[in-house]
Design a protein around this motif. Structure first.
Motif: not given
Length: 248
Positions: A98-121
């Motif tokens: 859900a957080l990834l989807k929100l970031a993809d729509h620039k609704m959280i973290f200003r659209g920026g994601l770390s490599d860590t949060i991109k890792e499953p689990w």
């Protein structure tokens, strides 16, 4: 079993931890395949294996894209779908999706994601409990968890992350309560106690309250009580062994 020893009104057993399952006491007249002892008391404990509910597609209407993306990451794709919407093994990953989807729509973290949060689990289910337990105005614990995932949240991000966690965990509790209410409605008893064990139920600050509320809504003619089981596996096994030994 351990709860029934101290509370004779306990007719449902429930585990809400890494996985989930339930059992209940059923009258033999309702068990078509039973070919064992039919003497009094004419009852048998049914192991529901309810985690597999939905494998035939009946939950498809309420499964989200986040559930489906999480399911793709599991070794048993398309199986144990009810369990995957409820239990501790999966809630963290649903939240991450859900957080990834929100970031993809620039609704959280200003659209920026770390490599860590991109890792499953990487977003652990215990984070939900810790985040929802944080009632401080500054949401210090939420900030600590997200920065531990190499994110740089602002205060609005903290609030959104908190709301996402609440949505995922409350849905899980409501679904679990729906299962309990269905069993309670099936039983010919006005009041029933649910012996409940598992780390998710024990450690999440709101899971119990959500389950009580929605079990009442979904089984309005029944009084459903939840009783915490302490060391249910150990005590239950000991009680069964003691009874079996006595009957020899």
């Amino acid at each position: 079993m351990s709860c029934a020893y101290t509370n004779p009104n306990c007719y449902i057993g429930l585990i809400l931890g890494t996985g989930t399952n339930a059992c209940y006491m059923e009258n033999l007249d309702n068990v078509e395949l039973w070919d064992g002892d039919d003497k009094e008391p004419r009852q048998v404990i049914i192991n529901m294996e309810w985690g597999a509910f939905g494998d035939d597609g009946v939950l498809d209407d309420i499964r989200t894209d986040f559930d489906k993306e999480m399911d793709k990451l599991t070794p048993n794709k398309g199986k144990q779908l009810y369990e995957k919407m409820i239990s501790g093994m999966y809630l963290g990953e649903i939240t991450r999706q859900a957080l990834l989807k929100l970031a993809d729509h620039k609704m959280i973290f200003r659209g920026g994601l770390s490599d860590t949060i991109k890792e499953p689990w990487k977003f652990e289910t215990r984070f939900l409990s810790e985040i929802e337990a944080d009632t401080s105005e500054s949401l210090t614990k939420v900030d600590e968890i997200l920065r531990g995932l190499d994110l740089k949240p602002n205060h609005q991000d903290l609030q959104i992350a908190n709301l996402v966690c609440q949505a995922v965990s409350s849905r899980a509790a409501k679904l679990a309560a729906a299962g309990v209410a269905t069993v309670a409605n099936q039983m010919n008893r006005d009041e029933v106690t649910v012996g409940t064990d598992g780390s998710l139920y024990k450690k999440h600050p709101k899971f119990h309250d959500h389950m009580v509320l929605y079990a009442e809504k979904l089984a309005p003619k029944k009084k459903v009580n939840f009783m915490l089981s302490e060391d249910g596996s150990g005590k239950g096994a000991a009680l069964v062994a003691a009874v079996a030994s006595r009957k020899k």
